[in-house]
Design an enzyme around this catalytic site. Structure first.
Site, PDB file in Angstrom:
ATOM      1  N   ASN A 162      43.607  39.409  47.441  1.00 45.62           N
ATOM      2  CA  ASN A 162      43.307  38.401  46.577  1.00 45.62           C
ATOM      3  C   ASN A 162      44.234  38.466  44.943  1.00 45.62           C
ATOM      4  OD1 ASN A 162      41.176  36.886  48.144  1.00 45.62           O
ATOM      5  ND2 ASN A 162      40.232  38.844  48.068  1.00 45.62           N
TER       6      ASN A 162
ATOM      7  N   ARG B 131      42.105  33.024  39.699  1.00 45.77           N
ATOM      8  CA  ARG B 131      40.774  33.183  40.272  1.00 45.77           C
ATOM      9  C   ARG B 131      39.988  34.155  39.137  1.00 45.77           C
ATOM     10  NH1 ARG B 131      39.392  38.739  43.527  1.00 45.77           N
ATOM     11  NH2 ARG B 131      40.861  40.037  42.621  1.00 45.77           N
TER      12      ARG B 131
ATOM     13  N   HIS C  81      36.859  49.829  47.605  1.00 46.77           N
ATOM     14  CA  HIS C  81      35.518  50.000  47.783  1.00 46.77           C
ATOM     15  C   HIS C  81      35.010  50.495  49.575  1.00 46.77           C
ATOM     16  CE1 HIS C  81      35.445  48.704  43.862  1.00 46.77           C
ATOM     17  NE2 HIS C  81      35.874  47.521  44.306  1.00 46.77           N
TER      18      HIS C  81
ATOM     19  N   ASP D  94      43.261  57.742  53.341  1.00 43.25           N
ATOM     20  CA  ASP D  94      43.815  58.724  54.385  1.00 43.25           C
ATOM     21  C   ASP D  94      45.557  58.667  54.092  1.00 43.25           C
ATOM     22  OD1 ASP D  94      41.536  60.065  55.224  1.00 43.25           O
ATOM     23  OD2 ASP D  94      41.495  58.793  57.237  1.00 43.25           O
TER      24      ASP D  94
ATOM     25  N   ILE E 226      41.833  46.013  37.026  1.00 48.25           N
ATOM     26  CA  ILE E 226      42.084  45.200  35.633  1.00 48.25           C
ATOM     27  C   ILE E 226      40.752  45.261  35.321  1.00 48.25           C
ATOM     28  CG2 ILE E 226      42.320  42.808  35.380  1.00 48.25           C
ATOM     29  CD1 ILE E 226      44.307  42.656  37.852  1.00 48.25           C
ATOM     30  N   SER E 227      39.680  44.818  35.987  1.00 51.26           N
ATOM     31  CA  SER E 227      38.237  44.834  35.376  1.00 51.26           C
ATOM     32  C   SER E 227      37.547  45.993  35.142  1.00 51.26           C
ATOM     33  CB  SER E 227      37.429  43.951  36.461  1.00 51.26           C
ATOM     34  OG  SER E 227      37.240  44.430  37.525  1.00 51.26           O
TER      35      SER E 227
ATOM     36  N   ARG F 110      30.105  46.105  36.785  1.00 50.23           N
ATOM     37  CA  ARG F 110      30.035  44.954  37.483  1.00 50.23           C
ATOM     38  C   ARG F 110      29.045  45.334  38.546  1.00 50.23           C
ATOM     39  NH1 ARG F 110      35.424  42.660  39.170  1.00 50.23           N
ATOM     40  NH2 ARG F 110      34.228  40.941  39.966  1.00 50.23           N
TER      41      ARG F 110
ATOM     42  N   ARG G 118      30.812  47.989  43.594  1.00 49.71           N
ATOM     43  CA  ARG G 118      32.106  48.118  43.112  1.00 49.71           C
ATOM     44  C   ARG G 118      32.178  49.368  42.371  1.00 49.71           C
ATOM     45  NH1 ARG G 118      34.726  42.937  43.326  1.00 49.71           N
ATOM     46  NH2 ARG G 118      33.211  41.342  43.188  1.00 49.71           N
TER      47      ARG G 118
HETATM   48  C1  DHK Z   1      40.110  43.650  41.954  1.00 47.71           C
HETATM   49  C2  DHK Z   1      39.387  43.186  42.866  1.00 47.71           C
HETATM   50  O1  DHK Z   1      39.904  42.304  43.699  1.00 47.71           O
HETATM   51  C3  DHK Z   1      37.881  43.657  43.057  1.00 47.71           C
HETATM   52  O2  DHK Z   1      37.491  43.392  44.609  1.00 47.71           O
HETATM   53  C4  DHK Z   1      37.758  45.028  42.830  1.00 47.71           C
HETATM   54  C5  DHK Z   1      39.532  44.928  41.068  1.00 47.71           C
HETATM   55  C6  DHK Z   1      38.058  45.075  41.159  1.00 47.71           C
HETATM   56  C7  DHK Z   1      40.253  44.807  39.625  1.00 47.71           C
HETATM   57  O3  DHK Z   1      39.224  44.732  38.560  1.00 47.71           O
HETATM   58  O4  DHK Z   1      41.369  44.798  39.452  1.00 47.71           O
HETATM   59  O5  DHK Z   1      36.092  45.289  42.692  1.00 47.71           O
END
Ligand code: DHK
Length: 148
Positions: A12, A19, A81, A88, A102-103, A108, A112
């Site tokens: 993603n 997003r 997660h 591995d 990033i976050s 959260r 996470r």
């Molecule tokens: C990015 C994601 O897509 C989430 O699934 C993670 C992470 C956090 C980020 O903060 O870069 O939980």
């Protein structure tokens, strides 16, 4: 010549900038790749910047880094997660590993808060936005210089 630093991005993250911008910001992954390439040049490093929505592709790049990479910076995204397989693969890599989010994952949802990767990483950056990649790259330069 020093081998490249692999900067790997999980599922993603190709949608970065589109997003949930309130969480991940408005910069795109191409913007991040460009900033990383510019900083890498200043630091005297080269990078291989990749993203995939597929766990196996990320694992293949980590395997490639075993022979072709000096270090790995990884944002495994949701696979952070869930993925013992990425852990591995990283355990089979000998160089430094830095984990980026990033976050601030700790602010959260509880699911996470756990990372399979953190136990292998030399350091973890979370909650600094996309600037986290640049901070990780600076740290990687320090670690690689110290290892020479
Ligand atoms: C990015 C994601 O897509 C989430 O699934 C993670 C992470 C956090 C980020 O903060 O870069 O939980």
């Amino acid at each position: 010549m020093t081998k490249p630093v692999y900067i790997l991005n999980g599922p993603n993250l190709n949608l970065l900038g589109l997003r949930q911008p309130e969480i991940y910001g408005r910069e795109t992954l191409s913007d991040v790749a460009e900033s990383c390439a510019a900083l890498a040049e200043d630091l005297g490093l080269t990078i291989r910047f990749h993203q995939s929505n597929h766990e196996g592709a990320l694992i293949d790049w980590i395997h490639e880094a075993r022979t072709s990479g000096a270090g790995v910076i990884i944002n495994p995204a949701a696979l952070t997660h869930t993925s013992v397989a990425i852990l591995d693969a990283l355990l089979a890599f000998d160089g430094p590993v830095l984990e980026v989010h990033i976050s601030n994952v700790h602010k959260r949802e509880a699911f996470r808060h756990h990372s399979f990767v953190s136990g292998r990483a030399e350091g973890v950056i979370a909650g600094f936005g996309t600037e986290g990649y640049l901070l990780a790259l600076r740290r990687m330069a320090t670690l690689l210089k110290a290892a020479k």
